[in-house]
Design a protein around this motif. Structure first.
Motif, PDB file in Angstrom:
ATOM      1  N   ARG A  58      37.503  98.936  98.485  1.00 57.60           N
ATOM      2  CA  ARG A  58      38.453  98.401  97.503  1.00 57.60           C
ATOM      3  C   ARG A  58      39.396  99.500  97.023  1.00 57.60           C
ATOM      4  NH1 ARG A  58      38.903  97.389  92.002  1.00 57.60           N
ATOM      5  NH2 ARG A  58      39.552  95.294  91.410  1.00 57.60           N
ATOM      6  N   ARG A  62      43.371  99.271  97.471  1.00 56.70           N
ATOM      7  CA  ARG A  62      44.228  99.283  96.287  1.00 56.70           C
ATOM      8  C   ARG A  62      45.266 100.405  96.349  1.00 56.70           C
ATOM      9  NH1 ARG A  62      42.547  95.765  91.746  1.00 56.70           N
ATOM     10  NH2 ARG A  62      42.266  94.091  93.229  1.00 56.70           N
ATOM     11  N   VAL A  67      44.750  95.264 101.347  1.00 43.92           N
ATOM     12  CA  VAL A  67      43.937  94.097 101.009  1.00 43.92           C
ATOM     13  C   VAL A  67      42.464  94.462 101.170  1.00 43.92           C
ATOM     14  CG1 VAL A  67      43.359  91.722 101.651  1.00 43.92           C
ATOM     15  CG2 VAL A  67      45.719  92.515 101.859  1.00 43.92           C
ATOM     16  N   ASP A 100      40.348  90.832  96.860  1.00 41.65           N
ATOM     17  CA  ASP A 100      41.652  90.158  96.882  1.00 41.65           C
ATOM     18  C   ASP A 100      41.533  88.843  97.639  1.00 41.65           C
ATOM     19  OD1 ASP A 100      42.951  92.453  95.762  1.00 41.65           O
ATOM     20  OD2 ASP A 100      42.740  93.396  97.721  1.00 41.65           O
TER      21      ASP A 100
END
Ligand code: GLU
Length: 540
Positions: A58, A62, A67, A100
């Motif tokens: 993640r 980010r 994604v 996401d």
């Protein structure tokens, strides 16, 4: 009769792969955006390793405007546990690592590249398997368990590499006609990949974390579709990460040795392989032996443990970032108030070997995280934890106004906030004396009648309205009156002149009021306890 007839017989209804290529187009993201995922199997409570991978995945997604998605790998139906997906999605949410795209609960998902649960993708895998069969790159295998076991025994005896390859890959030689006849006769079969590899050739792959690694080529004809029609991990990985347009596969390094196979699967299928990032697992020191954290043996391997002992998700994540990038610690020192989301994480700086899970370090990180909270936040978190795990603490905290004062000691307006809490399960012991008078007094240097005299002298001068300066001057007066040095410094210069100094005296008062030798600021404690309570505790 050709491969196409065979493929049509096996998967008559499968859509052409072009259908899926179009349905899941290349993502329209900015250059360098990382599309990555965590792909756990729903086999029980969530492992800390899954959380670790999710955090890293993640973070890099980010930071690159990419994604991060969650895919559930549930093709091994025997290992699936009821509620397993909810457990994973619940844990990710609890730790603020919601995706996401992908599975967000046991039954719901979001995003356009789904389904994100492999058991719902059966048709997709079959399309891709059909394509391979029709190109002669995969074939049905009719060998049963017994035959395979026999071959394995023979291989072992002959000290040969085990597996379905070369001469051992018997069904490779079955003609299309024979295969069609067998299938029509109802024989059971699996689908195997026809590996073009040669054991004696080497391939070199570049792993983002491990660097350049050389392997012999894969020559195993692995199963890609099992007899239940579901794919094996290897095949599902190739199809899914291709169609979900994954750019980086971040996963545990137990998969490193499968890399030659995976790269081959991608190449034979005609797809660009993703970048691979194999993460070393979190380890445990078990009597001098380093081993992986095990859910069976180590409570800290299950992420729910941290909620139970009351460590904040934020602290666990910060600790994991410490393990992940050794530069984190310096960054944190220089950026005390920043959110961990701002840390410039580097995938290629991850350690190649597994770090040990270190509770001391976790609690140290956690102390700092808690020290940055307001009294109100500490109250709310402790109370929430207590409602679930500790009735006695919940009772203490019923008086919110008073409790806020207790948590405010050396916290509100303090530029050096207290750091004596690392988890909510510490709270009760940490504050109990603010609610109940102590019953045990382990005085230090001044004891017996001498201690009593100090207490009596202090009680005589005690005035709750004294400011801090006056209060401490009075403590010095008491020291002097009882025959101790007023100042630590003068005592140190002339240690034979007095039996001790003002510090000894304040320890007696501290122990009398709190039952502890170490507490936060005594003046603040007295202010919060209030006149009546202090006076009561001073009666000896
Ligand atoms: N289901 C696999 C695992 O849990 C996923 C590995 C991967 O991330 O590709 O190990």
């Amino acid at each position: 009769m050709d491969y196409k007839d065979l493929a049509d017989l096996i998967f008559p209804d499968a859509k052409p792969v072009e259908y899926y290529e179009e349905k899941y187009p290349e993502r329209n993201l900015k250059e360098g955006a990382i599309v990555t995922r965590v792909a756990p199997s729903p086999t029980g409570s969530t492992h800390i390793g899954t959380l670790y991978q999710a955090l890293i995945a993640r973070t890099v997604a980010r930071q690159s405007d990419g994604v991060f998605f969650v895919r559930i790998e549930d093709t091994d139906t025997k290992r699936e546990v009821e509620g397993g997906i909810d457990n994973i999605t619940g844990s990710l949410n609890y730790f603020g690592l919601g995706p996401d795209e992908g599975m967000v609960s046991g039954t719901e998902e979001k995003g356009y590249y789904g389904p994100y649960k492999q058991s719902l993708r059966k048709e997709i895998y079959q399309s891709f398997a059909k394509k391979l069969i029709s190109e002669g790159k995969a074939y049905p295998c009719f060998c049963n368990e017994e035959e395979l076991n026999k071959d394995r025994e023979k291989q072992e005896k002959a000290k040969m590499r085990p597996g379905y390859y070369g001469e051992w890959a018997r069904c490779r030689k079955v003609t299309v006609e024979d295969a069609i006849n067998k299938i029509k006769a109802g024989e059971s079969y699996v689908i195997r990949f026809k590996s073009p590899g040669n054991e004696n050739r080497k391939i070199q792959v570049s792993d983002v974390i491990k660097g350049k690694v050389t392997f012999p080529e894969n020559d195993l004809d692995i199963v890609i579709i099992k007899s239940d029609g579901l794919p094996t991990y290897h095949f599902a990985h190739c199809v899914d990460d291709h169609l979900m347009r994954t750019t980086h596969v971040i996963r545990g390094d137990e998969w490193l040795s499968s890399l030659p196979l995976h790269i081959q699967l991608f190449k034979v299928s005609g797809y660009k392989p993703p970048k691979y990032c194999h993460i070393a697992p979190i380890m445990k020191n078990d009597n001098g032996n380093k081993r992986k954290l095990s859910k069976r043996k180590d409570p800290e391997a299950g992420v729910s443990y941290f909620a139970e002992i009351g460590v904040l998700p934020e602290a666990v994540k910060e600790y994991l970032l410490n393990i992940a990038n050794s530069t984190f610690e310096n960054w944190r020192r220089a950026n005390k108030d920043k959110s961990i989301e701002e840390f410039p994480f580097q995938l290629n700086k991850m350690s190649v070997s597994g770090a040990l899970f270190d509770f001391t370090k976790l609690f140290d990180v956690s102390k700092n995280v808690i020290s940055r909270l307001t009294a109100e936040e500490v109250y709310n978190y402790s109370n929430e934890w207590a409602q679930k795990y500790d009735n006695d603490l919940a009772k203490l905290l019923e008086d919110k106004e008073y409790s806020l004062k207790v948590f405010g000691i050396e916290r509100n307006n303090s530029n050096k906030p207290r750091k004596d809490l690392s988890k909510w399960s510490d709270v009760k012991d940490n504050i109990i004396y603010m609610y109940e008078a102590p019953t045990e007094f382990d005085y230090d240097k001044i004891t017996g009648e001498d201690a009593k005299r100090v207490i009596n002298e202090y009680a005589k001068t005690f005035d709750i309205s004294d400011d801090k300066q006056t209060w401490f001057e009075k403590m010095k007066d008491v020291a002097e009156k009882c025959g101790y040095a007023r100042e630590v410094k003068e005592f140190k210069q002339n240690p034979d002149k007095w039996p001790g100094h003002v510090g000894y005296v304040s320890t007696v008062i501290r122990v009398t009021l709190t039952g502890r030798r170490n507490t936060p600021d005594l003046y603040e404690i007295i202010q919060v306890l209030g006149k009546d309570e202090v006076e009561k505790r001073l009666v000896k």
